[in-house]
Design a protein around this motif. Structure first.
Motif, PDB file in Angstrom:
ATOM      1  N   ALA A  48     -22.234  11.156  39.820  1.00 38.24           N
ATOM      2  CA  ALA A  48     -23.485  11.125  40.692  1.00 38.24           C
ATOM      3  C   ALA A  48     -22.908  11.378  42.430  1.00 38.24           C
ATOM      4  O   ALA A  48     -23.530  11.972  43.133  1.00 38.24           O
ATOM      5  CB  ALA A  48     -24.457   9.911  40.579  1.00 38.24           C
ATOM      6  N   THR A  49     -22.052  10.389  42.669  1.00 39.63           N
ATOM      7  CA  THR A  49     -21.408  10.704  43.944  1.00 39.63           C
ATOM      8  C   THR A  49     -20.779  11.911  44.226  1.00 39.63           C
ATOM      9  O   THR A  49     -20.808  12.370  45.282  1.00 39.63           O
ATOM     10  CB  THR A  49     -20.670   9.445  44.337  1.00 39.63           C
ATOM     11  N   ALA A  50     -20.121  12.247  43.138  1.00 40.50           N
ATOM     12  CA  ALA A  50     -19.530  13.802  43.342  1.00 40.50           C
ATOM     13  C   ALA A  50     -20.605  14.804  43.859  1.00 40.50           C
ATOM     14  O   ALA A  50     -20.145  15.722  44.853  1.00 40.50           O
ATOM     15  CB  ALA A  50     -18.731  14.096  42.286  1.00 40.50           C
ATOM     16  N   ALA A  51     -21.541  14.694  43.120  1.00 39.12           N
ATOM     17  CA  ALA A  51     -22.630  15.717  43.224  1.00 39.12           C
ATOM     18  C   ALA A  51     -23.279  15.419  44.612  1.00 39.12           C
ATOM     19  O   ALA A  51     -23.622  16.519  45.361  1.00 39.12           O
ATOM     20  CB  ALA A  51     -23.628  15.562  42.117  1.00 39.12           C
ATOM     21  N   TRP A  52     -23.575  14.039  45.095  1.00 38.85           N
ATOM     22  CA  TRP A  52     -23.934  13.872  46.293  1.00 38.85           C
ATOM     23  C   TRP A  52     -23.087  14.365  47.533  1.00 38.85           C
ATOM     24  O   TRP A  52     -23.568  15.298  48.400  1.00 38.85           O
ATOM     25  CB  TRP A  52     -23.859  12.335  46.405  1.00 38.85           C
ATOM     26  N   PHE A  53     -21.693  14.259  47.296  1.00 33.71           N
ATOM     27  CA  PHE A  53     -20.758  14.844  48.413  1.00 33.71           C
ATOM     28  C   PHE A  53     -20.851  16.223  48.381  1.00 33.71           C
ATOM     29  O   PHE A  53     -20.596  16.946  49.608  1.00 33.71           O
ATOM     30  CB  PHE A  53     -19.639  14.331  48.139  1.00 33.71           C
ATOM     31  N   VAL A  54     -21.032  17.143  47.081  1.00 37.29           N
ATOM     32  CA  VAL A  54     -21.079  18.317  47.067  1.00 37.29           C
ATOM     33  C   VAL A  54     -22.319  19.012  47.839  1.00 37.29           C
ATOM     34  O   VAL A  54     -22.227  19.797  48.602  1.00 37.29           O
ATOM     35  CB  VAL A  54     -20.891  19.034  45.656  1.00 37.29           C
ATOM     36  N   LEU A  55     -23.428  18.296  47.484  1.00 38.00           N
ATOM     37  CA  LEU A  55     -24.687  18.843  48.275  1.00 38.00           C
ATOM     38  C   LEU A  55     -24.604  18.655  49.808  1.00 38.00           C
ATOM     39  O   LEU A  55     -24.938  19.602  50.401  1.00 38.00           O
ATOM     40  CB  LEU A  55     -25.667  17.936  47.741  1.00 38.00           C
ATOM     41  N   TRP A  68     -18.955  15.709  59.485  1.00 44.47           N
ATOM     42  CA  TRP A  68     -19.990  15.078  59.775  1.00 44.47           C
ATOM     43  C   TRP A  68     -21.067  14.742  58.796  1.00 44.47           C
ATOM     44  O   TRP A  68     -21.498  13.433  58.515  1.00 44.47           O
ATOM     45  CB  TRP A  68     -20.673  15.543  61.147  1.00 44.47           C
ATOM     46  N   TRP A  69     -21.340  15.620  58.050  1.00 44.90           N
ATOM     47  CA  TRP A  69     -22.205  15.485  56.868  1.00 44.90           C
ATOM     48  C   TRP A  69     -21.527  14.736  55.771  1.00 44.90           C
ATOM     49  O   TRP A  69     -22.155  13.935  55.273  1.00 44.90           O
ATOM     50  CB  TRP A  69     -22.513  16.922  56.174  1.00 44.90           C
ATOM     51  N   THR A  70     -20.203  14.698  55.758  1.00 45.27           N
ATOM     52  CA  THR A  70     -19.376  13.784  54.727  1.00 45.27           C
ATOM     53  C   THR A  70     -19.371  12.288  55.063  1.00 45.27           C
ATOM     54  O   THR A  70     -19.793  11.516  54.371  1.00 45.27           O
ATOM     55  CB  THR A  70     -17.962  14.555  54.680  1.00 45.27           C
ATOM     56  N   ILE A  71     -19.338  12.173  56.614  1.00 46.16           N
ATOM     57  CA  ILE A  71     -19.173  10.939  56.925  1.00 46.16           C
ATOM     58  C   ILE A  71     -20.839  10.176  56.912  1.00 46.16           C
ATOM     59  O   ILE A  71     -20.920   9.103  56.149  1.00 46.16           O
ATOM     60  CB  ILE A  71     -18.770  10.925  58.492  1.00 46.16           C
ATOM     61  N   GLY A  72     -21.749  11.083  57.016  1.00 43.88           N
ATOM     62  CA  GLY A  72     -23.116  10.759  56.701  1.00 43.88           C
ATOM     63  C   GLY A  72     -23.338  10.232  55.248  1.00 43.88           C
ATOM     64  O   GLY A  72     -24.001   9.168  54.989  1.00 43.88           O
ATOM     65  N   ALA A  73     -22.917  11.173  54.148  1.00 44.45           N
ATOM     66  CA  ALA A  73     -23.065  10.965  53.052  1.00 44.45           C
ATOM     67  C   ALA A  73     -22.352   9.787  52.591  1.00 44.45           C
ATOM     68  O   ALA A  73     -22.659   8.918  51.678  1.00 44.45           O
ATOM     69  CB  ALA A  73     -22.659  12.155  52.267  1.00 44.45           C
ATOM     70  N   ALA A  74     -21.104   9.648  53.158  1.00 45.89           N
ATOM     71  CA  ALA A  74     -20.377   8.298  52.837  1.00 45.89           C
ATOM     72  C   ALA A  74     -21.050   6.863  53.171  1.00 45.89           C
ATOM     73  O   ALA A  74     -21.079   5.990  52.646  1.00 45.89           O
ATOM     74  CB  ALA A  74     -19.010   8.276  53.190  1.00 45.89           C
ATOM     75  N   LEU A  75     -21.755   7.004  54.470  1.00 46.01           N
ATOM     76  CA  LEU A  75     -22.293   5.951  54.830  1.00 46.01           C
ATOM     77  C   LEU A  75     -23.453   5.501  53.948  1.00 46.01           C
ATOM     78  O   LEU A  75     -23.830   4.297  53.503  1.00 46.01           O
ATOM     79  CB  LEU A  75     -22.937   6.053  56.371  1.00 46.01           C
ATOM     80  N   VAL A  76     -24.269   6.550  53.572  1.00 44.82           N
ATOM     81  CA  VAL A  76     -25.530   6.421  52.609  1.00 44.82           C
ATOM     82  C   VAL A  76     -24.988   5.620  51.257  1.00 44.82           C
ATOM     83  O   VAL A  76     -25.477   4.834  50.658  1.00 44.82           O
ATOM     84  CB  VAL A  76     -26.214   7.358  52.820  1.00 44.82           C
ATOM     85  N   ALA A  77     -23.821   6.496  50.969  1.00 46.88           N
ATOM     86  CA  ALA A  77     -23.282   6.073  49.568  1.00 46.88           C
ATOM     87  C   ALA A  77     -22.744   4.700  49.533  1.00 46.88           C
ATOM     88  O   ALA A  77     -23.061   4.078  48.518  1.00 46.88           O
ATOM     89  CB  ALA A  77     -22.042   7.027  49.066  1.00 46.88           C
ATOM     90  N   TRP A  78     -22.175   4.177  50.511  1.00 50.88           N
ATOM     91  CA  TRP A  78     -21.631   2.628  50.516  1.00 50.88           C
ATOM     92  C   TRP A  78     -22.830   1.978  50.774  1.00 50.88           C
ATOM     93  O   TRP A  78     -22.813   0.658  49.939  1.00 50.88           O
ATOM     94  CB  TRP A  78     -20.943   2.562  51.974  1.00 50.88           C
ATOM     95  N   ALA A  79     -23.920   2.108  51.384  1.00 47.21           N
ATOM     96  CA  ALA A  79     -25.148   1.286  51.483  1.00 47.21           C
ATOM     97  C   ALA A  79     -25.806   1.138  49.878  1.00 47.21           C
ATOM     98  O   ALA A  79     -26.220   0.062  49.571  1.00 47.21           O
ATOM     99  CB  ALA A  79     -26.208   1.786  52.410  1.00 47.21           C
TER     100      ALA A  79
END
Length: 124
Positions: A48-55, A68-79
């Motif tokens: 699911a996280t791999a799909a999140w990062f690809v999107l 920057w999109w990847t940094i934002g996605a990582a912050l949301v994924a860590w939360a």
């Protein structure tokens, strides 16, 4: 009156082979995790996280916007991972945390490579 067993305690299955001097002592307790983490939820969280990062990574047009999109996605994924660890499935939380760490590391490796080859920081 005997104390109740703690959660996760399983009585020993059989008497272990012990030296004679310890034979009068009760056998050692065996503790088990009450909610064990298995491979299925971990892999589901990673997928699911791999799909999140690809999107989110596909929204970027160049390396800077991708990072920057990847940094934002990582912050949301860590939360989400922290929330899952507290309230949900800890196996999925582990998978989300591992995959987001790998995804962010990959993006930062691309940024570092561009920075070292062109001496231009791509995130500004």
């Amino acid at each position: 009156m005997a104390e109740p067993s703690p959660p996760g305690y399983l009585p020993p299955r059989g008497l272990p082979h012990s030296p004679m001097m310890f034979s009068g002592l009760p056998p050692r307790p065996v503790y088990r995790e009450p909610h064990p983490i298995t491979a299925g939820p971990v892999l589901a969280g990673m997928a699911a996280t791999a799909a999140w990062f690809v999107l989110f990574g596909s929204l970027g047009g160049d390396l800077g916007s991708y990072a920057w999109w990847t940094i934002g996605a990582a912050l949301v994924a860590w939360a989400v991972s922290a929330l899952l660890a507290l309230l949900g499935d800890r196996g999925v939380a582990v998978g989300v945390a591992v995959a987001s760490g790998l995804g962010l590391s990959l993006a930062m490796a691309f940024v570092a490579y561009r920075w070292t080859t062109t001496l231009d920081w791509p995130l500004w």
